[in-house]
Design a protein around this motif. Structure first.
Motif, PDB file in Angstrom:
ATOM      1  N   LYS A   1       0.830  -1.206   0.000  1.00 39.33           N
ATOM      2  CA  LYS A   1       0.000   0.000   0.000  1.00 39.33           C
ATOM      3  C   LYS A   1       0.865   1.256   0.000  1.00 39.33           C
ATOM      4  CE  LYS A   1      -4.034   1.895   2.330  1.00 39.33           C
ATOM      5  NZ  LYS A   1      -5.016   1.636   3.405  1.00 39.33           N
ATOM      6  N   ALA A   2       1.912   1.272   0.816  1.00 43.91           N
ATOM      7  CA  ALA A   2       2.793   2.444   0.894  1.00 43.91           C
ATOM      8  C   ALA A   2       3.509   2.681  -0.436  1.00 43.91           C
ATOM      9  CB  ALA A   2       3.802   2.271   2.018  1.00 43.91           C
TER      10      ALA A   2
ATOM     11  N   TYR B   1       2.497   1.746  -3.413  1.00 39.69           N
ATOM     12  CA  TYR B   1       1.505   2.210  -4.382  1.00 39.69           C
ATOM     13  C   TYR B   1       1.217   3.701  -4.193  1.00 39.69           C
ATOM     14  CZ  TYR B   1      -2.941   3.293  -6.478  1.00 39.69           C
ATOM     15  OH  TYR B   1      -3.940   3.921  -7.196  1.00 39.69           O
ATOM     16  N   ARG B   2       0.975   4.116  -2.971  1.00 36.52           N
ATOM     17  CA  ARG B   2       0.658   5.523  -2.719  1.00 36.52           C
ATOM     18  C   ARG B   2       1.798   6.438  -3.149  1.00 36.52           C
ATOM     19  NH1 ARG B   2      -2.756   6.070   2.890  1.00 36.52           N
ATOM     20  NH2 ARG B   2      -4.608   5.012   2.110  1.00 36.52           N
ATOM     21  N   ARG B   3       3.016   6.033  -2.822  1.00 37.95           N
ATOM     22  CA  ARG B   3       4.193   6.841  -3.185  1.00 37.95           C
ATOM     23  C   ARG B   3       4.301   6.963  -4.704  1.00 37.95           C
ATOM     24  NH1 ARG B   3       8.757   4.697  -4.510  1.00 37.95           N
ATOM     25  NH2 ARG B   3       8.358   2.766  -3.410  1.00 37.95           N
TER      26      ARG B   3
ATOM     27  N   ALA C   1       1.953   6.344  -6.996  1.00 38.09           N
ATOM     28  CA  ALA C   1       0.773   6.975  -7.587  1.00 38.09           C
ATOM     29  C   ALA C   1       0.888   8.496  -7.493  1.00 38.09           C
ATOM     30  CB  ALA C   1      -0.495   6.481  -6.895  1.00 38.09           C
ATOM     31  N   LEU C   2       1.393   8.990  -6.384  1.00 40.16           N
ATOM     32  CA  LEU C   2       1.598  10.431  -6.245  1.00 40.16           C
ATOM     33  C   LEU C   2       2.643  10.942  -7.232  1.00 40.16           C
ATOM     34  CD1 LEU C   2       1.587  11.279  -2.436  1.00 40.16           C
ATOM     35  CD2 LEU C   2       0.173  12.289  -4.212  1.00 40.16           C
TER      36      LEU C   2
ATOM     37  N   HIS D   1       1.154  10.382 -11.131  1.00 42.32           N
ATOM     38  CA  HIS D   1      -0.219  10.702 -11.527  1.00 42.32           C
ATOM     39  C   HIS D   1      -0.183  11.627 -12.745  1.00 42.32           C
ATOM     40  CE1 HIS D   1      -4.327  12.042 -11.531  1.00 42.32           C
ATOM     41  NE2 HIS D   1      -4.596  11.014 -10.734  1.00 42.32           N
TER      42      HIS D   1
ATOM     43  N   THR E   1      -1.267   1.107 -11.149  1.00 46.30           N
ATOM     44  CA  THR E   1      -2.591   0.796 -10.625  1.00 46.30           C
ATOM     45  C   THR E   1      -2.936  -0.678 -10.832  1.00 46.30           C
ATOM     46  OG1 THR E   1      -3.289   3.062 -11.028  1.00 46.30           O
ATOM     47  CG2 THR E   1      -5.033   1.431 -10.763  1.00 46.30           C
TER      48      THR E   1
ATOM     49  N   TYR F   1      -0.997  -2.730  -8.306  1.00 45.82           N
ATOM     50  CA  TYR F   1      -1.607  -2.626  -6.985  1.00 45.82           C
ATOM     51  C   TYR F   1      -2.925  -3.401  -6.938  1.00 45.82           C
ATOM     52  CZ  TYR F   1      -3.571  -0.729  -2.707  1.00 45.82           C
ATOM     53  OH  TYR F   1      -4.128  -0.604  -1.455  1.00 45.82           O
TER      54      TYR F   1
ATOM     55  N   SER G   1      -3.087  -5.982  -3.993  1.00 45.28           N
ATOM     56  CA  SER G   1      -3.930  -5.568  -2.872  1.00 45.28           C
ATOM     57  C   SER G   1      -5.118  -6.503  -2.664  1.00 45.28           C
ATOM     58  CB  SER G   1      -4.430  -4.139  -3.073  1.00 45.28           C
ATOM     59  OG  SER G   1      -5.283  -4.079  -4.194  1.00 45.28           O
TER      60      SER G   1
END
Length: 140
Positions: free
Chosen positions: A33-34, A36-38, A40-41, A44, A108, A111, A115
């Motif tokens: 999750k971490a 992916y978030r990193r 994705a930011l 994007h 995405t 993930y 996920s």
């Protein structure tokens, strides 16, 4: 529940989702999750497009004025040159946006597999038995 063939066929490039997210195959759900978030930011498309436009504006502003006073007709020449440069910049931005969208989609998708416990288990099983032929899979 997806079958083994559905997971392998849904990933035509057979990219390793762990590799896409920069993780080892023993990554925890929190690490997935971490990551992916990193990513994705960072990747994007909307954010990258805004940065791209800002960079282009700075480059144009940094190139300074166009003081080539070459006499009669120079304003038409300058106008045409500016139009060509703007068209080139639009094409470059469109390509940049397509590339950013592809990268974001890849992140995405990775993930989405990792996920979901069912898809992750299925992928790990297929990976273990060599269903994914990406050479980099053997390096993790």
């Amino acid at each position: 529940m997806p079958s083994s063939s559905s997971l392998s066929s849904s990933n035509p490039h057979k990219k390793d989702p762990y590799q896409t997210l920069g993780l080892s195959h023993d990554a925890s759900a929190a690490q997935i999750k971490a990551a992916y978030r990193r990513l994705a930011l960072c990747h994007h498309p909307d954010r990258l497009s805004a940065l791209f436009r800002r960079q282009q504006q700075q480059q144009r502003a940094g190139s300074g004025g166009d003081g080539d006073g070459d006499g009669v007709g120079s304003s038409e020449t300058k106008t045409k040159r500016l139009e060509e440069e703007e068209e080139e910049a639009r094409e470059e931005e469109a390509k940049f946006f397509r590339d950013a969208t592809d990268k974001f989609s890849e992140i995405t998708t990775a993930y989405g597999i990792l996920s979901d416990p069912v898809k992750k288990k299925e992928y790990d099983h297929l990976y273990k038995f060599g269903a994914f032929d990406d050479d980099d899979n053997n390096n993790n």
